[in-house]
Design a protein around this motif. Structure first.
Motif, PDB file in Angstrom:
ATOM      1  N   ASP A  61       0.809  -1.218   0.000  1.00  0.00           N
ATOM      2  CA  ASP A  61       0.000   0.000   0.000  1.00  0.00           C
ATOM      3  C   ASP A  61       0.845   1.272   0.000  1.00  0.00           C
ATOM      4  OD1 ASP A  61       0.831  -0.316   2.597  1.00  0.00           O
ATOM      5  OD2 ASP A  61      -1.116   0.054   3.496  1.00  0.00           O
ATOM      6  N   VAL A  62       2.145   1.152   0.216  1.00  0.00           N
ATOM      7  CA  VAL A  62       3.020   2.328   0.136  1.00  0.00           C
ATOM      8  C   VAL A  62       3.298   2.662  -1.329  1.00  0.00           C
ATOM      9  CG1 VAL A  62       5.300   3.245   0.687  1.00  0.00           C
ATOM     10  CG2 VAL A  62       4.048   1.888   2.384  1.00  0.00           C
ATOM     11  N   GLU A  63       3.711   1.669  -2.103  1.00  0.00           N
ATOM     12  CA  GLU A  63       3.982   1.876  -3.531  1.00  0.00           C
ATOM     13  C   GLU A  63       2.688   1.953  -4.341  1.00  0.00           C
ATOM     14  OE1 GLU A  63       6.791   2.476  -5.293  1.00  0.00           O
ATOM     15  OE2 GLU A  63       7.824   2.551  -3.388  1.00  0.00           O
ATOM     16  N   GLY A  64       1.602   1.412  -3.818  1.00  0.00           N
ATOM     17  CA  GLY A  64       0.367   1.336  -4.576  1.00  0.00           C
ATOM     18  C   GLY A  64       0.481   0.275  -5.646  1.00  0.00           C
ATOM     19  N   ALA A  65       0.627  -0.967  -5.207  1.00  0.00           N
ATOM     20  CA  ALA A  65       0.809  -2.070  -6.147  1.00  0.00           C
ATOM     21  C   ALA A  65       0.188  -3.333  -5.563  1.00  0.00           C
ATOM     22  CB  ALA A  65       2.294  -2.296  -6.415  1.00  0.00           C
ATOM     23  N   ALA A  66      -0.347  -4.168  -6.449  1.00  0.00           N
ATOM     24  CA  ALA A  66      -0.957  -5.422  -6.002  1.00  0.00           C
ATOM     25  C   ALA A  66      -0.857  -6.473  -7.098  1.00  0.00           C
ATOM     26  CB  ALA A  66      -2.414  -5.192  -5.625  1.00  0.00           C
ATOM     27  N   GLU A  67      -0.769  -7.716  -6.662  1.00  0.00           N
ATOM     28  CA  GLU A  67      -0.748  -8.854  -7.568  1.00  0.00           C
ATOM     29  C   GLU A  67      -1.697  -9.905  -6.999  1.00  0.00           C
ATOM     30  OE1 GLU A  67       2.570 -11.687  -9.727  1.00  0.00           O
ATOM     31  OE2 GLU A  67       2.890 -11.168  -7.620  1.00  0.00           O
ATOM     32  N   ARG A  68      -2.500 -10.504  -7.883  1.00  0.00           N
ATOM     33  CA  ARG A  68      -3.423 -11.544  -7.429  1.00  0.00           C
ATOM     34  C   ARG A  68      -2.948 -12.905  -7.911  1.00  0.00           C
ATOM     35  NH1 ARG A  68      -6.298 -13.015 -11.873  1.00  0.00           N
ATOM     36  NH2 ARG A  68      -6.777 -11.451 -13.439  1.00  0.00           N
ATOM     37  N   VAL A  69      -3.262 -13.930  -7.106  1.00  0.00           N
ATOM     38  CA  VAL A  69      -2.892 -15.304  -7.417  1.00  0.00           C
ATOM     39  C   VAL A  69      -4.169 -16.143  -7.343  1.00  0.00           C
ATOM     40  CG1 VAL A  69      -1.450 -17.279  -6.792  1.00  0.00           C
ATOM     41  CG2 VAL A  69      -0.614 -14.939  -6.379  1.00  0.00           C
ATOM     42  N   CYS A  70      -4.537 -16.755  -8.460  1.00  0.00           N
ATOM     43  CA  CYS A  70      -5.756 -17.549  -8.528  1.00  0.00           C
ATOM     44  C   CYS A  70      -5.663 -18.752  -7.589  1.00  0.00           C
ATOM     45  CB  CYS A  70      -6.002 -18.021  -9.960  1.00  0.00           C
ATOM     46  SG  CYS A  70      -7.476 -19.046 -10.158  1.00  0.00           S
ATOM     47  N   ALA A  71      -6.696 -18.945  -6.776  1.00  0.00           N
ATOM     48  CA  ALA A  71      -6.716 -20.068  -5.838  1.00  0.00           C
ATOM     49  C   ALA A  71      -6.810 -21.401  -6.564  1.00  0.00           C
ATOM     50  CB  ALA A  71      -7.891 -19.916  -4.871  1.00  0.00           C
ATOM     51  N   ARG A  72      -7.342 -21.406  -7.767  1.00  0.00           N
ATOM     52  CA  ARG A  72      -7.535 -22.657  -8.507  1.00  0.00           C
ATOM     53  C   ARG A  72      -6.286 -23.081  -9.278  1.00  0.00           C
ATOM     54  NH1 ARG A  72     -12.098 -23.765 -13.112  1.00  0.00           N
ATOM     55  NH2 ARG A  72     -11.522 -25.916 -13.509  1.00  0.00           N
ATOM     56  N   CYS A  73      -5.742 -22.161 -10.087  1.00  0.00           N
ATOM     57  CA  CYS A  73      -4.629 -22.551 -10.979  1.00  0.00           C
ATOM     58  C   CYS A  73      -3.285 -21.947 -10.586  1.00  0.00           C
ATOM     59  CB  CYS A  73      -4.965 -22.170 -12.421  1.00  0.00           C
ATOM     60  SG  CYS A  73      -4.881 -20.391 -12.772  1.00  0.00           S
ATOM     61  N   ARG A  74      -3.295 -21.060  -9.577  1.00  0.00           N
ATOM     62  CA  ARG A  74      -2.090 -20.359  -9.107  1.00  0.00           C
ATOM     63  C   ARG A  74      -1.545 -19.362 -10.136  1.00  0.00           C
ATOM     64  NH1 ARG A  74      -2.899 -20.037  -4.421  1.00  0.00           N
ATOM     65  NH2 ARG A  74      -0.780 -19.442  -3.981  1.00  0.00           N
ATOM     66  N   GLY A  75      -2.320 -19.061 -11.167  1.00  0.00           N
ATOM     67  CA  GLY A  75      -1.930 -18.048 -12.142  1.00  0.00           C
ATOM     68  C   GLY A  75      -1.862 -16.682 -11.486  1.00  0.00           C
ATOM     69  N   ARG A  76      -0.899 -15.888 -11.899  1.00  0.00           N
ATOM     70  CA  ARG A  76      -0.654 -14.581 -11.288  1.00  0.00           C
ATOM     71  C   ARG A  76      -0.957 -13.470 -12.280  1.00  0.00           C
ATOM     72  NH1 ARG A  76       2.731 -16.180  -6.882  1.00  0.00           N
ATOM     73  NH2 ARG A  76       3.389 -14.062  -6.356  1.00  0.00           N
ATOM     74  N   ALA A  77      -1.421 -12.337 -11.759  1.00  0.00           N
ATOM     75  CA  ALA A  77      -1.659 -11.159 -12.597  1.00  0.00           C
ATOM     76  C   ALA A  77      -1.537  -9.910 -11.738  1.00  0.00           C
ATOM     77  CB  ALA A  77      -3.043 -11.223 -13.244  1.00  0.00           C
ATOM     78  N   PHE A  78      -0.893  -8.898 -12.305  1.00  0.00           N
ATOM     79  CA  PHE A  78      -0.807  -7.611 -11.627  1.00  0.00           C
ATOM     80  C   PHE A  78      -2.134  -6.877 -11.775  1.00  0.00           C
ATOM     81  CE2 PHE A  78       3.710  -8.404 -12.488  1.00  0.00           C
ATOM     82  CZ  PHE A  78       4.206  -8.238 -11.205  1.00  0.00           C
ATOM     83  N   ILE A  79      -2.442  -6.044 -10.804  1.00  0.00           N
ATOM     84  CA  ILE A  79      -3.674  -5.261 -10.825  1.00  0.00           C
ATOM     85  C   ILE A  79      -3.345  -3.841 -11.266  1.00  0.00           C
ATOM     86  CG2 ILE A  79      -5.512  -4.312  -9.384  1.00  0.00           C
ATOM     87  CD1 ILE A  79      -5.395  -6.963  -7.812  1.00  0.00           C
ATOM     88  N   ALA A  80      -4.104  -3.388 -12.280  1.00  0.00           N
ATOM     89  CA  ALA A  80      -3.930  -2.055 -12.871  1.00  0.00           C
ATOM     90  C   ALA A  80      -2.472  -1.875 -13.296  1.00  0.00           C
ATOM     91  CB  ALA A  80      -4.423  -0.968 -11.924  1.00  0.00           C
ATOM     92  N   ASP A  81      -1.840  -0.786 -12.912  1.00  0.00           N
ATOM     93  CA  ASP A  81      -0.472  -0.502 -13.356  1.00  0.00           C
ATOM     94  C   ASP A  81       0.588  -0.968 -12.354  1.00  0.00           C
ATOM     95  OD1 ASP A  81      -1.001   1.354 -11.385  1.00  0.00           O
ATOM     96  OD2 ASP A  81      -0.395   3.104 -12.556  1.00  0.00           O
ATOM     97  N   SER A  82       0.249  -1.929 -11.513  1.00  0.00           N
ATOM     98  CA  SER A  82       1.147  -2.390 -10.444  1.00  0.00           C
ATOM     99  C   SER A  82       2.488  -2.902 -10.932  1.00  0.00           C
ATOM    100  CB  SER A  82       0.475  -3.495  -9.633  1.00  0.00           C
ATOM    101  OG  SER A  82      -0.649  -2.997  -8.960  1.00  0.00           O
ATOM    102  N   GLU A  83       2.506  -3.519 -12.096  1.00  0.00           N
ATOM    103  CA  GLU A  83       3.762  -4.095 -12.587  1.00  0.00           C
ATOM    104  C   GLU A  83       4.851  -3.033 -12.717  1.00  0.00           C
ATOM    105  OE1 GLU A  83       5.356  -7.210 -15.959  1.00  0.00           O
ATOM    106  OE2 GLU A  83       3.456  -6.188 -16.316  1.00  0.00           O
ATOM    107  N   GLU A  84       4.458  -1.815 -13.052  1.00  0.00           N
ATOM    108  CA  GLU A  84       5.428  -0.723 -13.210  1.00  0.00           C
ATOM    109  C   GLU A  84       6.130  -0.377 -11.894  1.00  0.00           C
ATOM    110  OE1 GLU A  84       3.729   2.693 -15.212  1.00  0.00           O
ATOM    111  OE2 GLU A  84       2.358   1.354 -16.285  1.00  0.00           O
ATOM    112  N   TYR A  85       5.503  -0.678 -10.756  1.00  0.00           N
ATOM    113  CA  TYR A  85       6.035  -0.285  -9.453  1.00  0.00           C
ATOM    114  C   TYR A  85       6.482  -1.477  -8.614  1.00  0.00           C
ATOM    115  CZ  TYR A  85       3.650   3.824 -11.071  1.00  0.00           C
ATOM    116  OH  TYR A  85       3.243   4.872 -11.847  1.00  0.00           O
ATOM    117  N   TRP A  86       6.336  -2.683  -9.159  1.00  0.00           N
ATOM    118  CA  TRP A  86       6.585  -3.893  -8.386  1.00  0.00           C
ATOM    119  C   TRP A  86       8.046  -4.048  -7.966  1.00  0.00           C
ATOM    120  CZ3 TRP A  86       2.762  -5.998  -6.060  1.00  0.00           C
ATOM    121  CH2 TRP A  86       2.886  -7.254  -5.492  1.00  0.00           C
ATOM    122  N   GLU A  87       8.972  -3.620  -8.792  1.00  0.00           N
ATOM    123  CA  GLU A  87      10.393  -3.753  -8.470  1.00  0.00           C
ATOM    124  C   GLU A  87      10.746  -3.040  -7.164  1.00  0.00           C
ATOM    125  OE1 GLU A  87      14.517  -2.240 -10.386  1.00  0.00           O
ATOM    126  OE2 GLU A  87      13.193  -3.355 -11.738  1.00  0.00           O
TER     127      GLU A  87
END
Length: 152
Positions: A61-87
């Motif tokens: 919540d400091v950088e404003g970034a989030a990533e979700r992980v599917c409970a079924r397949c464990r597939g991952r995806a960034f939410i909105a523009d989070s990938e730009e700030y994930w590092e």
């Protein structure tokens, strides 16, 4: 809380609000309430692989970034523009006070008068006890922003 509760009745609804199909009423009501009287577009998270709607979520919540992980397949995806700030992020796993870490996930995009996104708010609804909360939010100060709606 029931649909007729005083909390829902106190929520101001904007004529231009949009709620995506599959967002639970509890989560939609909660996210609408944080919209600062701007129109919002609420979009549910859906796994692109299997259509799953239950996720564990990593948030910073400091950088404003989030990533979700599917409970079924464990597939991952960034939410909105989070990938730009994930590092630069230091994410932690979202957790409900009941101990569960699986959530229905949706994003409320607060819109400016011209329809562009001004704020991204990540809302989660616990799959175990139904508790809802905001786990991260961040300001968008660039344009165009239409691409963000497809990144939930």
């Amino acid at each position: 809380m029931g649909a007729g509760s005083g909390v829902w009745n106190a929520v101001s609804v904007h004529a231009d609000d949009q709620v995506g199909e599959g967002v639970s009423a509890d989560l939609a009501k909660f996210l609408r309430n944080i919209g600062e009287n701007r129109p919002v577009k609420i979009v549910p998270a859906v796994c692109g692989r299997y259509g799953g709607r239950v996720f564990s979520v990593l948030v910073d919540d400091v950088e404003g970034a989030a990533e979700r992980v599917c409970a079924r397949c464990r597939g991952r995806a960034f939410i909105a523009d989070s990938e730009e700030y994930w590092e630069d992020a230091d994410p932690g796993e979202a957790g409900c006070p009941c101990g569960s870490e699986e959530f229905e996930t949706a994003v409320a995009f607060s819109l400016a008068d011209d329809g562009s996104v001004r704020w991204v708010t990540l809302g989660l609804r616990c799959r175990q006890d139904g508790a809802v909360g905001v786990y991260a939010d961040w300001k968008i100060d660039y344009g165009p922003t239409d691409h963000l709606f497809g990144m939930v």
